[in-house]
Design a protein around this motif. Structure first.
Motif, PDB file in Angstrom:
ATOM      1  N   ASP A 307     -17.084   5.809   1.880  1.00 38.02           N
ATOM      2  CA  ASP A 307     -17.960   6.369   2.914  1.00 38.02           C
ATOM      3  C   ASP A 307     -17.654   7.846   3.157  1.00 38.02           C
ATOM      4  O   ASP A 307     -18.541   8.616   3.555  1.00 38.02           O
ATOM      5  CB  ASP A 307     -17.802   5.596   4.230  1.00 38.02           C
ATOM      6  N   LEU A 308     -16.406   8.241   2.925  1.00 33.32           N
ATOM      7  CA  LEU A 308     -15.991   9.632   3.120  1.00 33.32           C
ATOM      8  C   LEU A 308     -16.156  10.465   1.848  1.00 33.32           C
ATOM      9  O   LEU A 308     -15.741  11.635   1.813  1.00 33.32           O
ATOM     10  CB  LEU A 308     -14.523   9.685   3.573  1.00 33.32           C
ATOM     11  N   ASN A 309     -16.739   9.839   0.807  1.00 33.56           N
ATOM     12  CA  ASN A 309     -16.907  10.515  -0.496  1.00 33.56           C
ATOM     13  C   ASN A 309     -15.571  11.007  -1.043  1.00 33.56           C
ATOM     14  O   ASN A 309     -15.470  12.108  -1.595  1.00 33.56           O
ATOM     15  CB  ASN A 309     -17.891  11.690  -0.370  1.00 33.56           C
ATOM     16  N   SER A 310     -14.537  10.184  -0.876  1.00 35.68           N
ATOM     17  CA  SER A 310     -13.192  10.590  -1.281  1.00 35.68           C
ATOM     18  C   SER A 310     -12.525   9.594  -2.233  1.00 35.68           C
ATOM     19  O   SER A 310     -11.321   9.673  -2.467  1.00 35.68           O
ATOM     20  CB  SER A 310     -12.303  10.764  -0.033  1.00 35.68           C
ATOM     21  N   LEU A 311     -13.302   8.681  -2.766  1.00 27.60           N
ATOM     22  CA  LEU A 311     -12.717   7.617  -3.580  1.00 27.60           C
ATOM     23  C   LEU A 311     -12.285   8.102  -4.966  1.00 27.60           C
ATOM     24  O   LEU A 311     -11.434   7.484  -5.603  1.00 27.60           O
ATOM     25  CB  LEU A 311     -13.720   6.460  -3.722  1.00 27.60           C
ATOM     26  N   ASP A 312     -12.855   9.211  -5.429  1.00 28.73           N
ATOM     27  CA  ASP A 312     -12.566   9.673  -6.788  1.00 28.73           C
ATOM     28  C   ASP A 312     -11.440  10.699  -6.842  1.00 28.73           C
ATOM     29  O   ASP A 312     -11.192  11.315  -7.881  1.00 28.73           O
ATOM     30  CB  ASP A 312     -13.826  10.277  -7.410  1.00 28.73           C
ATOM     31  N   LYS A 313     -10.717  10.887  -5.757  1.00 27.15           N
ATOM     32  CA  LYS A 313      -9.610  11.845  -5.742  1.00 27.15           C
ATOM     33  C   LYS A 313      -8.398  11.290  -6.490  1.00 27.15           C
ATOM     34  O   LYS A 313      -8.256  10.075  -6.648  1.00 27.15           O
ATOM     35  CB  LYS A 313      -9.206  12.173  -4.297  1.00 27.15           C
ATOM     36  N   ALA A 314      -7.535  12.190  -6.929  1.00 29.87           N
ATOM     37  CA  ALA A 314      -6.262  11.771  -7.519  1.00 29.87           C
ATOM     38  C   ALA A 314      -5.501  10.927  -6.489  1.00 29.87           C
ATOM     39  O   ALA A 314      -5.374  11.324  -5.327  1.00 29.87           O
ATOM     40  CB  ALA A 314      -5.445  12.988  -7.919  1.00 29.87           C
ATOM     41  N   THR A 315      -5.032   9.770  -6.909  1.00 33.41           N
ATOM     42  CA  THR A 315      -4.462   8.809  -5.962  1.00 33.41           C
ATOM     43  C   THR A 315      -3.155   8.211  -6.478  1.00 33.41           C
ATOM     44  O   THR A 315      -3.015   7.930  -7.670  1.00 33.41           O
ATOM     45  CB  THR A 315      -5.449   7.665  -5.682  1.00 33.41           C
ATOM     46  N   ILE A 316      -2.228   8.044  -5.551  1.00 32.29           N
ATOM     47  CA  ILE A 316      -1.012   7.253  -5.791  1.00 32.29           C
ATOM     48  C   ILE A 316      -1.083   6.054  -4.861  1.00 32.29           C
ATOM     49  O   ILE A 316      -1.399   6.203  -3.676  1.00 32.29           O
ATOM     50  CB  ILE A 316       0.265   8.050  -5.452  1.00 32.29           C
ATOM     51  N   MET A 317      -0.803   4.865  -5.376  1.00 30.23           N
ATOM     52  CA  MET A 317      -0.766   3.687  -4.509  1.00 30.23           C
ATOM     53  C   MET A 317       0.689   3.288  -4.281  1.00 30.23           C
ATOM     54  O   MET A 317       1.429   3.014  -5.222  1.00 30.23           O
ATOM     55  CB  MET A 317      -1.551   2.533  -5.126  1.00 30.23           C
ATOM     56  N   ILE A 318       1.086   3.292  -3.022  1.00 32.06           N
ATOM     57  CA  ILE A 318       2.459   2.952  -2.655  1.00 32.06           C
ATOM     58  C   ILE A 318       2.465   1.593  -1.968  1.00 32.06           C
ATOM     59  O   ILE A 318       1.877   1.432  -0.900  1.00 32.06           O
ATOM     60  CB  ILE A 318       3.060   4.011  -1.717  1.00 32.06           C
ATOM     61  N   TYR A 358      -4.646   4.086 -11.297  1.00 24.36           N
ATOM     62  CA  TYR A 358      -3.800   5.196 -10.898  1.00 24.36           C
ATOM     63  C   TYR A 358      -2.380   4.681 -10.667  1.00 24.36           C
ATOM     64  O   TYR A 358      -2.150   3.468 -10.570  1.00 24.36           O
ATOM     65  CB  TYR A 358      -4.328   5.883  -9.637  1.00 24.36           C
ATOM     66  N   PRO A 359      -1.412   5.581 -10.613  1.00 25.04           N
ATOM     67  CA  PRO A 359      -0.008   5.162 -10.540  1.00 25.04           C
ATOM     68  C   PRO A 359       0.301   4.333  -9.298  1.00 25.04           C
ATOM     69  O   PRO A 359      -0.226   4.595  -8.218  1.00 25.04           O
ATOM     70  CB  PRO A 359       0.750   6.490 -10.510  1.00 25.04           C
ATOM     71  N   CYS A 360       1.146   3.339  -9.478  1.00 26.57           N
ATOM     72  CA  CYS A 360       1.597   2.497  -8.368  1.00 26.57           C
ATOM     73  C   CYS A 360       3.121   2.500  -8.338  1.00 26.57           C
ATOM     74  O   CYS A 360       3.784   2.630  -9.359  1.00 26.57           O
ATOM     75  CB  CYS A 360       1.122   1.052  -8.542  1.00 26.57           C
ATOM     76  N   ILE A 361       3.664   2.348  -7.135  1.00 22.49           N
ATOM     77  CA  ILE A 361       5.113   2.242  -6.996  1.00 22.49           C
ATOM     78  C   ILE A 361       5.417   1.333  -5.809  1.00 22.49           C
ATOM     79  O   ILE A 361       4.644   1.265  -4.850  1.00 22.49           O
ATOM     80  CB  ILE A 361       5.767   3.628  -6.817  1.00 22.49           C
ATOM     81  N   PHE A 362       6.521   0.615  -5.875  1.00 18.38           N
ATOM     82  CA  PHE A 362       6.912  -0.350  -4.844  1.00 18.38           C
ATOM     83  C   PHE A 362       8.175   0.145  -4.151  1.00 18.38           C
ATOM     84  O   PHE A 362       9.194   0.399  -4.803  1.00 18.38           O
ATOM     85  CB  PHE A 362       7.149  -1.723  -5.481  1.00 18.38           C
ATOM     86  N   ILE A 363       8.102   0.274  -2.818  1.00 22.63           N
ATOM     87  CA  ILE A 363       9.213   0.861  -2.064  1.00 22.63           C
ATOM     88  C   ILE A 363       9.411   0.148  -0.728  1.00 22.63           C
ATOM     89  O   ILE A 363       8.617  -0.708  -0.339  1.00 22.63           O
ATOM     90  CB  ILE A 363       8.966   2.360  -1.772  1.00 22.63           C
ATOM     91  N   SER A 364      10.461   0.553  -0.028  1.00 20.40           N
ATOM     92  CA  SER A 364      10.609   0.252   1.398  1.00 20.40           C
ATOM     93  C   SER A 364      10.986   1.553   2.089  1.00 20.40           C
ATOM     94  O   SER A 364      12.084   2.077   1.886  1.00 20.40           O
ATOM     95  CB  SER A 364      11.691  -0.802   1.650  1.00 20.40           C
TER      96      SER A 364
END
Length: 396
Positions: A307-318, A358-364
């Motif tokens: 909705d914000l037209n921001s879905l295609d940005k470079a993304t990291i999933m944490i 896009y890159p994913c990483i698992f943290i605490s």
């Protein structure tokens, strides 16, 4: 009294109401009501009971059927319940009819979220945004609200006008809305000027469902003291801090958390806050991996970003809170298909690493687990964006 002012009271008791329809089955309704209970707790209310009804579609007059409304009325009277909260936005006529039937305070999901925002707003900007959203919510409900407020003063959902007298008619409300919009336009211009002054560095924005640990992560990466709490919408005011990973500086902003059924009044009012997302170069999507419905949360965030037209940005999933992740180990001789609860963290890592683009990483963030790996991933991502956007500028 201003709209965003609050009145301290002891916790109020509440009944939660939801409907089971073709669009949302019983399991989904229970999940929504669990979230509604957390919202109520954040606002200062304690769940006393919940009512659900299987219905083709919500009743246009009373949301639930007449029989179910009678059951709720009897429970309210017997247990002296102070409010009933519905898990969808009610129309002005529904609010009026339900209130007449139950003779107690009635809130819908939108009003409850607005109340939490009013309680959480700290800066002049956030207060202006919340006040505008409240007035836009109140405008079509003025008649009901004033008669309602003459009987029920203060408490959850009542952090607004009306405790004084009915001096605010529709014309005055519209004038207020106009003035607040003008005020926010000026804030938008100031924010835009501030952002232009930060164009020498890559900008990253923390996004995610509410209460996933964005502020905790912000504090960890920036060594700052952004307010963080285990309640919904702890952060309303956008905070921007300079971060350095390796020798590479960038700007990191912490934004308001998203949620399902977020009132459109808030989305519109928080435009200047959400502009930090729109104008960022990198999105850092934080997910609470320990939450049983984290996949739905991911989808909600993605829909909002779309909705914000921001879905295609470079993304990291944490994927945060791995220290709180639990699963039920499946017996080896059990031939039934695996379900979400039977996947170990290691299996989920492989699943999500392969599934996402896009890159994913698992943290605490709280326990500081795998933070060095996160910093390395941030460095590579920020460096790539820096070289794309500023190809002729030295990194350091």
């Amino acid at each position: 009294m201003n709209l965003y002012d609050t009145i301290e009271k002891k916790d109020e008791t509440a009944i939660l109401v939801g409907v089971i329809t073709q669009e949302q089955d019983e399991a989904k309704v229970e999940e929504y009501l669990d979230e509604l209970a957390f919202l109520a707790l954040t606002a200062g209310a304690t769940e006393h009971a919940r009512f659900t009804q299987k219905i083709t579609k919500p009743n246009p007059k009373t949301f639930v059927g007449a029989g179910k409304l009678e059951d709720i009325a009897a429970y309210v009277k017997t247990h002296d319940i102070q409010m009933v909260i519905f898990d969808d936005e009610l129309s002005p006529s529904q609010l009026r009819n339900i209130e007449n039937a139950l003779n107690t305070k009635i809130l819908d999901r939108s009003n409850l979220i607005l109340d939490i925002f009013a309680k959480r707003a700290r800066t002049a900007e956030a207060r202006t945004q919340v006040e505008l959203a409240q007035y836009e919510y109140l405008l079509p409900r003025l008649t009901r609200m004033w008669t309602h407020l003459s009987r029920q003063k203060g408490g959850i959902g009542m952090r607004g006008p009306g405790e004084t007298e009915i001096e605010t008619d529709r014309r005055i409300i519209r004038d207020k809305i106009s003035l607040l919009k003008d005020k926010l336009k000026k804030i938008d211009k100031q924010k835009a000027t501030q952002r232009k002054g930060r164009e020498q560095m890559i900008r990253a924005a923390l996004v995610g469902y509410t209460n996933v640990g964005k502020s905790t992560l912000m504090n960890l990466l920036t060594k700052s003291d952004v307010f963080a709490e285990n309640k919904l919408f702890a952060t309303l005011d956008t905070t921007v801090r300079k971060v350095v990973v390796g020798n590479l500086p960038f700007l990191l902003s912490d934004t308001v958390g998203f949620i399902r059924k977020l009132p459109h009044h808030l989305v519109d009012s928080f435009k200047s806050t959400l502009d930090e997302v729109r104008e960022s170069d990198v999105l850092i999507h934080v997910v609470d991996i320990s939450h049983p419905n984290f996949e739905d949360h991911i989808n909600t965030v993605k829909e909002t970003l779309k909705d914000l037209n921001s879905l295609d940005k470079a993304t990291i999933m944490i994927f945060n809170k791995i220290d709180a992740f639990t699963y039920v180990k499946k017996d080896e001789d059990d031939l039934t298909p695996k379900v979400r609860e039977n996947y170990s963290l290691e299996e989920l890592m492989k699943t999500w690493m392969a599934k996402e683009n896009y890159p994913c990483i698992f943290i605490s963030a709280e326990k500081k687990i795998n933070i060095d790996g996160l910093r390395d991933l941030l460095y590579e991502t920020i460096k790539d964006q820096h070289l794309k956007i500023y190809p002729h500028r030295l990194l350091y």
